[in-house]
Design an enzyme around this catalytic site. Structure first.
Site, PDB file in Angstrom:
ATOM      1  N   LYS A   1     -40.479  10.804  16.984  1.00  0.00           N
ATOM      2  CA  LYS A   1     -41.155  10.308  15.795  1.00  0.00           C
ATOM      3  C   LYS A   1     -40.872  11.234  14.613  1.00  0.00           C
ATOM      4  O   LYS A   1     -40.539  12.403  14.800  1.00  0.00           O
ATOM      5  CB  LYS A   1     -42.664  10.219  16.034  1.00  0.00           C
ATOM      6  CG  LYS A   1     -43.058   9.396  17.250  1.00  0.00           C
ATOM      7  CD  LYS A   1     -44.554   9.328  17.417  1.00  0.00           C
ATOM      8  CE  LYS A   1     -44.954   8.812  18.791  1.00  0.00           C
ATOM      9  NZ  LYS A   1     -44.333   7.542  19.159  1.00  0.00           N
TER      10      LYS A   1
ATOM     11  N   HIS B   1     -43.684   0.478  19.258  1.00  0.00           N
ATOM     12  CA  HIS B   1     -43.391   1.914  19.289  1.00  0.00           C
ATOM     13  C   HIS B   1     -43.709   2.514  17.942  1.00  0.00           C
ATOM     14  O   HIS B   1     -43.212   2.056  16.901  1.00  0.00           O
ATOM     15  CB  HIS B   1     -41.920   2.174  19.634  1.00  0.00           C
ATOM     16  CG  HIS B   1     -41.559   3.638  19.575  1.00  0.00           C
ATOM     17  ND1 HIS B   1     -41.955   4.534  20.527  1.00  0.00           N
ATOM     18  CD2 HIS B   1     -40.867   4.337  18.634  1.00  0.00           C
ATOM     19  CE1 HIS B   1     -41.508   5.748  20.201  1.00  0.00           C
ATOM     20  NE2 HIS B   1     -40.846   5.650  19.062  1.00  0.00           N
TER      21      HIS B   1
ATOM     22  N   TYR C   1     -47.191   2.696  13.281  1.00  0.00           N
ATOM     23  CA  TYR C   1     -46.208   1.676  13.635  1.00  0.00           C
ATOM     24  C   TYR C   1     -45.720   1.050  12.339  1.00  0.00           C
ATOM     25  O   TYR C   1     -46.507   0.583  11.520  1.00  0.00           O
ATOM     26  CB  TYR C   1     -46.846   0.609  14.528  1.00  0.00           C
ATOM     27  CG  TYR C   1     -47.380   1.162  15.838  1.00  0.00           C
ATOM     28  CD1 TYR C   1     -46.645   1.051  17.010  1.00  0.00           C
ATOM     29  CD2 TYR C   1     -48.616   1.809  15.894  1.00  0.00           C
ATOM     30  CE1 TYR C   1     -47.125   1.573  18.216  1.00  0.00           C
ATOM     31  CE2 TYR C   1     -49.102   2.338  17.086  1.00  0.00           C
ATOM     32  CZ  TYR C   1     -48.357   2.214  18.239  1.00  0.00           C
ATOM     33  OH  TYR C   1     -48.832   2.726  19.419  1.00  0.00           O
TER      34      TYR C   1
END
Length: 337
Positions: free
Chosen positions: A315, A284, A278
């Site tokens: 990601k 998220h 994070y």
């Protein structure tokens, strides 16, 4: 247009210079134009070139069988053809190919990509990769892997250094007592509440928090945690944890570096990696990070799975290479040229 094979080069007379000027093919020489075998094969397929004594198949076979090509010529040609058909001018370069910006050509244009060609079974040696990315970065180019699978399909990966920007971190002012529990440690009471607020540990119940080995060692090293009611010290705990996890050294180095940046690393096990991280907020995770040693070699097929997983959960995929006291973060992203 007529050409002859001269060693590993296809030579055309002065009339071949039009191919260079109009399409960016080859390199001008004293007696005309010199083409690589990839260029010649592509031009033969398009009906723009004839090579004395060869048709497409025989020239391809000749090129594949050259010892200096090491059995890699076919996939190099497949990559060359694909890039050409995407509208780019491409030449042999400091890696395998240099690709010019769309609409630009050698002599007047600017290189955008440096391409390294791999098969789906090739290993990625990170010491070599880091040097190649550094070279591309120094030249202000994008470094790309072009991976050819066993069905001759192509996947392109943009590879670059990732330099995380630190965010403000919250520091602890008082030490916290913990009890070693095998390879973990337990914190209770106010200490558990405080650490949980800083995104350390996992709740065992309302009053107790369990810390993972990297968390324990990081907090011990920062002087923020101490063991109570136990004869074990930091070194004893480390030795015990290392016996159960031979990747602990790299994981601890990367975990500590990420924490110092003000990031929150948590286990990335369910994503197949060491950490989910994070960065901007704790709602998220922005990155998946896998810690590796300085001399690591990882199959490109493994990296491919990692990149696909990271993309599916929105990601970035980073491999964190531990080099002495420095962490080099290498980001892989699948792209379309």
């Amino acid at each position: 247009m007529k050409a002859i094979l001269d060693g590993s080069t296809i030579r055309i007379g002065p009339e071949g210079l039009s191919l260079y000027e109009q399409g960016g093919y080859g390199r001008p020489g004293e007696r005309g134009l010199n083409l690589s075998c990839e260029e010649a094969l592509y031009l033969i397929q398009r009906g723009k070139l004839e090579v004395e004594g060869f048709d497409f198949e025989s020239l391809l076979m000749h090129s594949v069988n050259q010892p200096e090509n090491g059995g890699t010529f076919l996939r190099s040609y497949i990559v060359y053809r694909d890039i050409r058909e995407r509208g780019y001018a491409v030449q042999r370069g400091p890696h395998d190919f240099r690709v010019f910006r769309r609409g630009q050509k050698p002599g007047k244009g600017t290189t955008q990509y440096l391409i390294r060609v791999l098969s789906e079974r090739d290993p990625v040696a990170f010491p070599i990769l880091i040097r190649e990315v550094a070279t591309a970065e120094h030249m202000r180019k994008n470094f790309v892997y072009a991976v050819v699978d066993d069905e001759e399909e192509l996947t392109y990966y943009d590879i670059r250094f990732h330099r995380p920007k630190a965010r403000e971190s919250i520091s602890l002012e008082t030490g916290i007592s913990a009890v070693p529990m095998g390879f973990s440690a337990m914190v209770a009471g106010e200490g558990a509440i405080l650490l949980e607020s800083l995104w350390f540990g996992t709740r065992l119940d309302q009053n107790r928090l369990i810390l993972s080995p990297p968390e324990v060692l990081y907090l011990l090293d920062q002087g923020l945690l101490s063991f109570s009611g136990s004869l074990i010290d930091r070194n004893g705990y480390y030795a015990s944890a290392l016996s159960a996890d031979n990747e602990l050294n790299e994981k601890l180095s990367v975990y500590s570096a990420l924490r110092r940046l003000g990031f929150t690393p948590r286990t990335g096990y369910k994503f197949g990696h060491h950490f989910r991280v994070y960065t901007e907020s704790n709602s998220h995770s922005a990155m998946l990070v896998h810690a590796i040693t300085e001399g690591a070699e990882i199959p490109i097929s493994t990296i491919s799975r990692s990149v696909r997983m990271a993309h599916s959960v929105k990601k970035k995929m980073l491999f964190a290479c531990v080099q002495n006291e420095e962490i080099v973060y290498i980001e892989f992203a699948r792209i379309k040229l």
